[in-house]
Design a protein around this motif. Structure first.
Motif: not given
Length: 506
Positions: A1-5, A102-110, A157-158, A271-275
């Motif tokens: 799953m692609r997630i943009l938070y 769960r196999g996601h690539t994880t990144a924080l911009v902050s 992918a994730d 992509t799951l987009v979260v605001i």
């Protein structure tokens, strides 16, 4: 799953078009909301910034992690004690750690970890890009980091990308060349000149007369183009609100650029987009302007907009914590919600539109006051232990349906409702103490001070962060402006509320 938070600092929902605001502050966010699900009663468990993001990433209440303040003992997560293994995995693993598992690539911009020494939130992030301004950087600085990351990873992918924008946070310094899209739009009508006059004679950090941070420390107002020196009338209020709203609109433009990046990569619909936000912002409510100093609805209620695959479009009016959404993300990604979390997944509400909210919830504030809020039915009850140098009663009760801006304390008019709210708070505290003693939910009996209420501990250490070492300078400010009785009051009890709820409601 692609997630943009997209994590928007200090963003209150009722200043977004999709939540009914009369100004066009958020066309990009509104478009995402139109395609997805919008949550109207979504609250952070702990405020402001450091407590809120700690709770979200750990899935645990501040009562259990100990993080309720921006400094002192309770700015750091309590050690796990003998139960700590050879890594930070296990029952207390973080949201990014579980997504990574769960196999996601994880990144924080902050810049947040650097800003607040919050290195614990990096647990589970493979990549961390500090945007370099300590929270003072605008969207034109933040967005290129996120765009660059999406250019490299969007089609994978994730992944989980968490991006912090800061523009709605004071000092409201959107570039002057951006102009003011709202100069012809009236400010919200609820704040009358009569109410402003009452606030002006009162006191407190970021109050109508002491609007800027410098007043606490013997300095004058900040020299800012978009904000007045004080709120003396509705014209000042309009200018203040304009500064906040322009910051939202400016940020919204850059969120639009991230959406376009996803569309150009051909993955937007996948992509799951979260605001969402770390907390809201008081804009005159409880005589706090442009800050987040309370456990009330305006500081602790934040937007939650989710759009993407499997999401049921519509509106959810149930009561939810932000730690519940962390659990929901894990659930949606096919992971296992850690046993040591307080958050409870509401996945059925997100994907099927089923009612799956809490009966009530409790919010907390520790950096500017020591206060808890209880949100139930249409009511908000505030229980104040340390008032943060504001005119708070020990118990306040507001009907949020009839009075969303919290102008009339009904605790003495409706004592039966106030007592119910106090009973719910006592129930919640007892449950959290039991968690801490037994290791249920987010509690950990091996943690040092596990049974100590961090808000009480904070009072012992000298009170909320931003009041420490400021008593003399702020008392001098009050005396210089003819408010001698308020100066004497903060010197006498330094914010500690002496009257009990029973005495107040008698």
């Amino acid at each position: 799953m692609r997630i943009l938070y997209v994590d928007c600092d200090s963003l209150r929902p009722d200043h977004l078009g999709c939540y009914g605001y009369h100004r066009d502050t958020s066309p990009t966010i509104d478009g995402i909301a139109a395609e997805g699900r919008r949550f109207t009663n979504y609250y952070v468990s702990d405020a402001p910034c450091l407590p809120s993001r700690t709770a979200f990433f750990t899935g645990r209440f501040g009562r259990h992690t100990g993080v309720v303040n921006h400094s002192g003992t309770n700015a750091d997560v309590r050690h796990r004690g003998a139960s700590r293994g050879t890594s930070t995995g296990g029952r207390y693993r973080t949201l990014p750690r579980e997504l990574l598992n769960r196999g996601h690539t994880t990144a924080l911009v902050s810049p947040f970890p650097q800003r607040h020494g919050a290195w614990h939130v990096l647990d589970g992030f493979e990549e961390y890009r500090d945007t370099g301004g300590g929270g003072a950087e605008r969207a034109e600085v933040v967005a290129p980091h996120a765009e660059s990351w999406l250019d490299d990873h969007a089609t994978e992918a994730d992944w989980y990308l968490h991006v912090n924008f800061w523009d709605p946070h004071t000092p409201y310094d959107t570039p002057q060349e951006y102009g003011n899209p709202f100069e012809d739009d009236p400010a919200p009508e609820w704040l009358t000149d009569e109410r402003i006059a009452e606030q002006y004679e009162s006191y407190g950090p970021h109050s109508a007369r002491d609007l800027h941070h410098g007043y606490l420390y013997g300095r004058g107002p900040d020299d800012l183009d978009r904000t007045p020196d004080e709120i003396a009338d509705r014209e000042d209020f309009r200018r203040w609100v304009d500064g906040y709203d322009v910051g939202i609109r400016y940020m919204d433009d850059y969120i639009g650029r991230l959406v376009e990046r996803l569309k150009d990569a051909g993955v937007y619909e996948e992509t799951l987009v979260v605001i969402s936000a770390d907390h809201g912002e008081n804009l005159g409510e409880l005589n706090v302007y442009g800050d987040h100093q309370t456990a009330d609805d305006k500081t602790c209620r934040v937007p939650l907009i989710v759009s993407g695959p499997d999401v049921e479009p519509g509106v959810d009016d149930d009561i939810h914590y932000h730690v519940d959404f962390a659990a929901t993300l894990v659930d949606l990604a096919g992971g296992s919600v850690p046993e040591g979390w307080d958050g409870e997944s509401f996945l059925p509400a997100l994907v099927d539109g089923e009612s799956d909210g809490r009966e009530f919830l409790v919010t907390g504030q520790g950096a500017w006051a020591c206060q808890r809020g209880v949100r139930f039915d249409d009511w908000l009850l505030l229980r104040t232990y340390h008032d943060g140098w504001k005119e708070f009663a020990p118990v306040e009760l507001y009907d949020l349906d009839a009075d969303p801006h919290e102008t009339e304390n009904l605790a003495r008019e409706r004592p039966e409702v106030a007592r119910r709210g106090l009973a719910l708070l006592e129930q919640w505290l007892t449950e959290r103490d039991t968690d801490a003693a037994t290791g249920r939910n987010g509690g950990n009996p091996d943690a040092p001070r596990a049974l100590v209420d961090p808000l009480v501990e904070e009072i012992r250490e000298g009170g909320p962060t931003y009041l420490r070492d400021a008593t003399d300078t702020y008392a001098e400010r009050l005396r210089e402006t003819g408010r001698e009785e308020h100066a004497a009051e903060i010197e006498r009890r330094d914010g500690v509320v002496e009257e009990t709820p029973a005495e107040y409601l008698r």
